[in-house]
Design an enzyme around this catalytic site. Structure first.
Site, mmCIF file in Angstrom:
data_model
loop_
_atom_site.group_PDB
_atom_site.id
_atom_site.type_symbol
_atom_site.label_atom_id
_atom_site.label_comp_id
_atom_site.label_asym_id
_atom_site.label_seq_id
_atom_site.Cartn_x
_atom_site.Cartn_y
_atom_site.Cartn_z
ATOM 1 N N ASP A 1 -5.242 -4.415 1.387
ATOM 2 C CA ASP A 1 -5.596 -2.998 1.535
ATOM 3 C C ASP A 1 -6.181 -2.714 2.916
ATOM 4 O O ASP A 1 -5.885 -1.686 3.532
ATOM 5 C CB ASP A 1 -6.600 -2.579 0.464
ATOM 6 C CG ASP A 1 -5.985 -2.504 -0.923
ATOM 7 O OD1 ASP A 1 -4.740 -2.532 -1.037
ATOM 8 O OD2 ASP A 1 -6.756 -2.427 -1.903
ATOM 9 N N GLU B 1 3.703 -0.973 0.772
ATOM 10 C CA GLU B 1 3.502 -1.303 2.187
ATOM 11 C C GLU B 1 4.493 -0.554 3.073
ATOM 12 O O GLU B 1 4.857 -0.997 4.152
ATOM 13 C CB GLU B 1 3.604 -2.812 2.411
ATOM 14 C CG GLU B 1 4.967 -3.413 2.187
ATOM 15 C CD GLU B 1 5.231 -3.864 0.761
ATOM 16 O OE1 GLU B 1 6.211 -4.592 0.573
ATOM 17 O OE2 GLU B 1 4.498 -3.498 -0.172
ATOM 18 N N ASN C 1 -1.047 -10.633 0.720
ATOM 19 C CA ASN C 1 -1.762 -10.390 -0.534
ATOM 20 C C ASN C 1 -1.974 -11.693 -1.305
ATOM 21 O O ASN C 1 -3.051 -11.920 -1.854
ATOM 22 C CB ASN C 1 -1.001 -9.398 -1.415
ATOM 23 C CG ASN C 1 -1.372 -7.962 -1.142
ATOM 24 O OD1 ASN C 1 -2.408 -7.677 -0.550
ATOM 25 N ND2 ASN C 1 -0.534 -7.051 -1.571
ATOM 26 N N HIS D 1 -5.813 -8.913 -2.542
ATOM 27 C CA HIS D 1 -5.428 -7.506 -2.412
ATOM 28 C C HIS D 1 -6.418 -6.689 -1.591
ATOM 29 O O HIS D 1 -6.023 -5.718 -0.941
ATOM 30 C CB HIS D 1 -5.219 -6.885 -3.789
ATOM 31 C CG HIS D 1 -4.010 -7.422 -4.477
ATOM 32 N ND1 HIS D 1 -2.748 -6.937 -4.232
ATOM 33 C CD2 HIS D 1 -3.855 -8.436 -5.364
ATOM 34 C CE1 HIS D 1 -1.867 -7.609 -4.950
ATOM 35 N NE2 HIS D 1 -2.513 -8.529 -5.654
ATOM 36 N N ASP E 1 8.494 -0.704 6.846
ATOM 37 C CA ASP E 1 8.031 -1.572 5.766
ATOM 38 C C ASP E 1 7.421 -2.816 6.403
ATOM 39 O O ASP E 1 8.057 -3.457 7.247
ATOM 40 C CB ASP E 1 9.207 -1.956 4.863
ATOM 41 C CG ASP E 1 8.760 -2.710 3.641
ATOM 42 O OD1 ASP E 1 8.288 -2.062 2.686
ATOM 43 O OD2 ASP E 1 8.872 -3.950 3.633
#
Length: 167
Positions: free
Chosen positions: A50, A76, A41, A46, A33
């Site tokens: 990404d 994530e 973010n 975002h 993670d």
């Protein structure tokens, strides 16, 4: 990169082969993670988040090498299935990946966005009848890594081995 569904298929195949008595070597499962991904973010948006996920996915595929299958598990989070790999070797490979990500942050114009992750790793054992049993164990180790300070890879028995979480 594979997705959660494909990862669960791979894991199901490993468990089915073992239940059928077919030899399969040593298998390890890891859950990773990204640390503080929400901050990225929130700060950059975002689209940049990404792009960072794609950056990490690329490094996973390049750095983990033979016998490792990686998938984006959700958000994530990434999962890795190591074939014919001992537990200590899987931990070492993930630690190398962590260092590599630290040495090669994602570039955003003149800025560099660092990335680190926490992970849990455990062996596929005879007690694992269903993928959910195994994933529950590895997920628990992942959350222990987060609680122990993030940026580390933990395996079962880490407290007894070292007395504290490895950094």
């Amino acid at each position: 990169m594979a997705n959660r569904r494909q990862f669960l298929i791979w894991l199901g195949e490993v468990l089915s082969a073992r239940d059928a008595g077919r030899p399969g070597g040593s298998w390890q499962v890891a859950m990773l993670d990204l640390d503080h991904f929400k901050r990225i973010n929130d700060r950059y948006g975002h689209l940049v988040g990404d792009e960072l996920l794609r950056h990490v996915a690329g490094e996973l595929e390049r750095q983990l090498g033979e016998g490792a299958r990686a998938a984006r598990f959700g958000g994530e989070e990434f999962a890795v299935l190591f074939e014919n790999t001992g537990l200590d070797e899987a931990v070492a490979r993930l630690d190398r990946l962590r260092r590599r990500l630290g040495e090669s942050p994602m570039k955003l114009g003149s800025e560099q966005i660092p990335c680190d992750f926490s992970a849990g790793v455990c062996s596929v054992g005879d007690e694992d009848r269903h993928a959910v049993d195994l994933l529950r164990r590895v997920d628990s180790l992942l959350y222990e890594a987060k609680e122990a300070g993030r940026g580390r890879v933990l395996q079962p028995g880490w407290r007894e081995r070292r007395g504290r979480a490895p950094a």
